[in-house]
Design a protein around this motif. Structure first.
Motif, PDB file in Angstrom:
ATOM      1  N   LEU A 118      48.422  75.398  52.439  1.00 37.42           N
ATOM      2  CA  LEU A 118      47.738  74.460  51.822  1.00 37.42           C
ATOM      3  C   LEU A 118      46.643  74.962  50.907  1.00 37.42           C
ATOM      4  O   LEU A 118      46.229  75.870  50.468  1.00 37.42           O
ATOM      5  N   ILE A 119      46.290  73.892  49.607  1.00 40.52           N
ATOM      6  CA  ILE A 119      44.502  74.246  48.868  1.00 40.52           C
ATOM      7  C   ILE A 119      43.496  73.554  49.133  1.00 40.52           C
ATOM      8  O   ILE A 119      44.222  72.078  48.905  1.00 40.52           O
ATOM      9  N   LYS A 120      42.456  74.131  49.929  1.00 38.12           N
ATOM     10  CA  LYS A 120      41.758  73.147  50.140  1.00 38.12           C
ATOM     11  C   LYS A 120      40.153  74.222  49.214  1.00 38.12           C
ATOM     12  O   LYS A 120      40.050  74.551  48.868  1.00 38.12           O
ATOM     13  N   LYS A 121      38.979  73.143  49.763  1.00 40.09           N
ATOM     14  CA  LYS A 121      37.490  73.589  49.020  1.00 40.09           C
ATOM     15  C   LYS A 121      36.769  73.656  50.838  1.00 40.09           C
ATOM     16  O   LYS A 121      36.230  72.431  50.401  1.00 40.09           O
ATOM     17  N   PRO A 122      36.689  74.767  50.764  1.00 41.54           N
ATOM     18  CA  PRO A 122      36.320  75.057  51.914  1.00 41.54           C
ATOM     19  C   PRO A 122      34.134  75.215  52.056  1.00 41.54           C
ATOM     20  O   PRO A 122      33.239  74.915  52.962  1.00 41.54           O
ATOM     21  N   GLY A 123      34.052  75.687  50.766  1.00 39.39           N
ATOM     22  CA  GLY A 123      33.351  76.137  50.084  1.00 39.39           C
ATOM     23  C   GLY A 123      32.909  75.837  48.502  1.00 39.39           C
ATOM     24  O   GLY A 123      32.449  74.517  48.208  1.00 39.39           O
ATOM     25  N   ASN A 124      32.278  76.726  47.668  1.00 36.83           N
ATOM     26  CA  ASN A 124      32.347  76.068  46.132  1.00 36.83           C
ATOM     27  C   ASN A 124      33.327  76.715  45.743  1.00 36.83           C
ATOM     28  O   ASN A 124      33.267  76.634  44.615  1.00 36.83           O
ATOM     29  N   GLU A 125      34.402  77.029  46.570  1.00 32.01           N
ATOM     30  CA  GLU A 125      35.412  77.438  45.876  1.00 32.01           C
ATOM     31  C   GLU A 125      36.765  77.129  46.125  1.00 32.01           C
ATOM     32  O   GLU A 125      36.885  76.592  46.988  1.00 32.01           O
ATOM     33  N   PHE A 126      37.079  77.100  45.563  1.00 34.53           N
ATOM     34  CA  PHE A 126      39.362  76.626  46.036  1.00 34.53           C
ATOM     35  C   PHE A 126      39.680  77.328  46.383  1.00 34.53           C
ATOM     36  O   PHE A 126      39.275  78.878  46.515  1.00 34.53           O
ATOM     37  N   ASN A 127      40.238  77.249  48.030  1.00 38.41           N
ATOM     38  CA  ASN A 127      40.898  78.653  48.653  1.00 38.41           C
ATOM     39  C   ASN A 127      42.138  77.829  49.068  1.00 38.41           C
ATOM     40  O   ASN A 127      42.730  77.122  48.817  1.00 38.41           O
ATOM     41  N   ILE A 128      43.766  79.195  48.860  1.00 45.67           N
ATOM     42  CA  ILE A 128      44.667  79.078  49.348  1.00 45.67           C
ATOM     43  C   ILE A 128      45.015  79.207  50.227  1.00 45.67           C
ATOM     44  O   ILE A 128      44.604  80.387  50.706  1.00 45.67           O
ATOM     45  N   GLY A 129      45.564  78.837  52.055  1.00 48.70           N
ATOM     46  CA  GLY A 129      45.906  79.417  52.883  1.00 48.70           C
ATOM     47  C   GLY A 129      47.042  79.205  53.054  1.00 48.70           C
ATOM     48  O   GLY A 129      48.031  78.678  52.456  1.00 48.70           O
ATOM     49  N   TRP A 130      47.938  80.103  54.166  1.00 44.29           N
ATOM     50  CA  TRP A 130      49.157  80.471  54.502  1.00 44.29           C
ATOM     51  C   TRP A 130      49.556  81.100  55.536  1.00 44.29           C
ATOM     52  O   TRP A 130      48.915  81.670  55.552  1.00 44.29           O
ATOM     53  N   THR A 131      50.153  79.315  56.439  1.00 43.81           N
ATOM     54  CA  THR A 131      50.310  80.161  57.355  1.00 43.81           C
ATOM     55  C   THR A 131      49.120  81.197  58.531  1.00 43.81           C
ATOM     56  O   THR A 131      49.229  81.889  58.766  1.00 43.81           O
ATOM     57  N   TYR A 132      48.079  79.665  58.299  1.00 43.14           N
ATOM     58  CA  TYR A 132      47.115  81.051  57.850  1.00 43.14           C
ATOM     59  C   TYR A 132      45.946  80.596  59.039  1.00 43.14           C
ATOM     60  O   TYR A 132      46.410  80.081  59.731  1.00 43.14           O
ATOM     61  N   VAL A 133      44.511  81.240  58.722  1.00 41.80           N
ATOM     62  CA  VAL A 133      43.580  81.571  60.049  1.00 41.80           C
ATOM     63  C   VAL A 133      44.328  83.230  60.528  1.00 41.80           C
ATOM     64  O   VAL A 133      45.425  82.604  61.473  1.00 41.80           O
ATOM     65  N   PRO A 134      43.980  84.303  59.932  1.00 43.56           N
ATOM     66  CA  PRO A 134      42.732  84.355  58.859  1.00 43.56           C
ATOM     67  C   PRO A 134      43.879  84.941  57.729  1.00 43.56           C
ATOM     68  O   PRO A 134      43.359  84.790  56.289  1.00 43.56           O
ATOM     69  N   ASN A 135      44.686  84.237  56.923  1.00 42.16           N
ATOM     70  CA  ASN A 135      46.208  84.574  55.870  1.00 42.16           C
ATOM     71  C   ASN A 135      45.520  83.225  54.507  1.00 42.16           C
ATOM     72  O   ASN A 135      45.764  81.752  55.320  1.00 42.16           O
ATOM     73  N   GLU A 136      44.225  83.287  53.920  1.00 40.34           N
ATOM     74  CA  GLU A 136      43.711  82.392  53.386  1.00 40.34           C
ATOM     75  C   GLU A 136      42.802  83.249  52.568  1.00 40.34           C
ATOM     76  O   GLU A 136      42.257  84.225  53.067  1.00 40.34           O
ATOM     77  N   MET A 137      42.757  82.346  50.905  1.00 39.99           N
ATOM     78  CA  MET A 137      41.872  83.581  50.391  1.00 39.99           C
ATOM     79  C   MET A 137      41.339  82.573  49.327  1.00 39.99           C
ATOM     80  O   MET A 137      41.501  81.859  48.693  1.00 39.99           O
ATOM     81  N   ASN A 138      40.205  82.662  48.876  1.00 41.86           N
ATOM     82  CA  ASN A 138      39.346  82.084  47.379  1.00 41.86           C
ATOM     83  C   ASN A 138      39.968  82.540  46.587  1.00 41.86           C
ATOM     84  O   ASN A 138      40.020  83.629  46.443  1.00 41.86           O
ATOM     85  N   PHE A 139      39.932  81.687  45.158  1.00 40.41           N
ATOM     86  CA  PHE A 139      40.409  81.776  44.263  1.00 40.41           C
ATOM     87  C   PHE A 139      40.033  81.059  42.699  1.00 40.41           C
ATOM     88  O   PHE A 139      40.079  82.174  41.874  1.00 40.41           O
ATOM     89  N   HIS A 140      39.021  80.037  43.195  1.00 44.09           N
ATOM     90  CA  HIS A 140      38.296  79.816  41.506  1.00 44.09           C
ATOM     91  C   HIS A 140      36.955  79.168  42.164  1.00 44.09           C
ATOM     92  O   HIS A 140      36.425  78.127  43.137  1.00 44.09           O
ATOM     93  N   PRO A 141      35.913  79.343  41.339  1.00 46.06           N
ATOM     94  CA  PRO A 141      34.745  78.309  41.634  1.00 46.06           C
ATOM     95  C   PRO A 141      35.095  76.773  40.884  1.00 46.06           C
ATOM     96  O   PRO A 141      36.028  77.036  40.738  1.00 46.06           O
ATOM     97  N   VAL A 142      34.586  76.220  41.514  1.00 44.99           N
ATOM     98  CA  VAL A 142      35.403  74.683  41.285  1.00 44.99           C
ATOM     99  C   VAL A 142      34.100  74.134  40.697  1.00 44.99           C
ATOM    100  O   VAL A 142      32.685  74.197  40.696  1.00 44.99           O
ATOM    101  N   ASN A 143      34.228  73.942  39.182  1.00 45.54           N
ATOM    102  CA  ASN A 143      33.880  73.243  38.127  1.00 45.54           C
ATOM    103  C   ASN A 143      33.386  71.729  38.360  1.00 45.54           C
ATOM    104  O   ASN A 143      34.761  70.826  38.288  1.00 45.54           O
ATOM    105  N   PHE A 144      32.187  71.285  39.271  1.00 44.29           N
ATOM    106  CA  PHE A 144      32.536  69.551  39.873  1.00 44.29           C
ATOM    107  C   PHE A 144      32.308  68.747  38.150  1.00 44.29           C
ATOM    108  O   PHE A 144      31.645  68.752  37.510  1.00 44.29           O
ATOM    109  N   GLY A 145      32.823  67.814  37.995  1.00 45.83           N
ATOM    110  CA  GLY A 145      32.755  66.913  37.199  1.00 45.83           C
ATOM    111  C   GLY A 145      33.495  67.713  35.906  1.00 45.83           C
ATOM    112  O   GLY A 145      33.479  66.371  34.769  1.00 45.83           O
ATOM    113  N   GLU A 146      34.582  68.414  35.369  1.00 45.33           N
ATOM    114  CA  GLU A 146      35.041  68.902  34.177  1.00 45.33           C
ATOM    115  C   GLU A 146      36.593  68.573  34.738  1.00 45.33           C
ATOM    116  O   GLU A 146      37.150  69.509  35.994  1.00 45.33           O
TER     117      GLU A 146
END
Length: 208
Positions: free
Chosen positions: A59-87
């Protein structure tokens, strides 16, 4: 600009109905898309998983202020990019399974890389955009030109395409150019059409 894109207003989603087996990305992959994120809450962008089952899918999600990719997850997930809202921006994630290398490209520029073992287990669940299967976590924003491939598409900087092409390595490709109706066609060979529920058609992303 792209003729159309799919907008999710916070209570809309798109879902395959064929099991989307081609989207079990268990080796090399590239996930790329244009996105304009609007909602600042916790949201789920896309995935082939279901809520409460952390042993299958991705999956790809936004738990905080960054994009996060998770795979067969918890704890296999990681933030990878700040979300630039409205752009609008183009995001590409390229994973080389042999070298365990994950590279992020933002608007065609290699921005960061990680050495990480992404071992995704196959999932029987449908592929969903706009919420997480089995719960809500509604996405608010718009997405365009989503392509998922089973190869590393990019190894250096590139100019993001206005419209992606399909080839034998394309697992799913949605242009979102329909402009009306409740179906987004898959331009890959795999027939992963999306049924749209509450999704709106708007003008597409643009390249300035």
């Amino acid at each position: 600009y792209f003729p159309n894109s799919a907008q999710y207003s916070g209570n809309a989603f798109a879902q395959t109905t064929n099991g989307a087996s081609s989207l079990n990305i268990t080796g090399d992959f590239t996930i790329e898309f244009w996105i304009r994120a609007d909602g600042t809450h916790y949201w789920h962008l896309m995935g082939k998983n279901t809520f409460g089952n952390n042993s299958q899918g991705w999956l790809i999600k936004k738990p905080g202020n960054e994009f996060n990719i998770g795979w067969t997850y918890v704890p296999n997930e990681m933030n990878f990019h700040p979300v630039n809202f409205g752009e609008w921006e183009h995001i590409a994630l390229c994973f080389d399974d042999n070298s365990n290398s994950l590279v992020k490209f933002i608007n065609g520029v290699a921005s960061q890389s990680w050495n990480v073992n992404i071992g995704i287990n196959s999932s029987p669940y449908e592929f969903v955009i706009g919420r997480e299967l089995g719960t809500q976590n509604w996405f608010k924003g718009a997405i365009d030109e989503l392509r998922i491939s089973d190869i590393v598409r990019y190894t250096g900087n590139f100019d993001p395409e206005i419209a992606h092409d399909s080839d034998n390595n394309t697992l799913g490709l949605w242009h979102f150019d329909e402009g009306d109706g409740n179906v987004a066609a898959d331009d890959s060979p795999h027939g992963n059409g999306l049924n749209l529920v509450g999704t709106q058609w708007i003008d597409g992303a643009f390249v300035s």
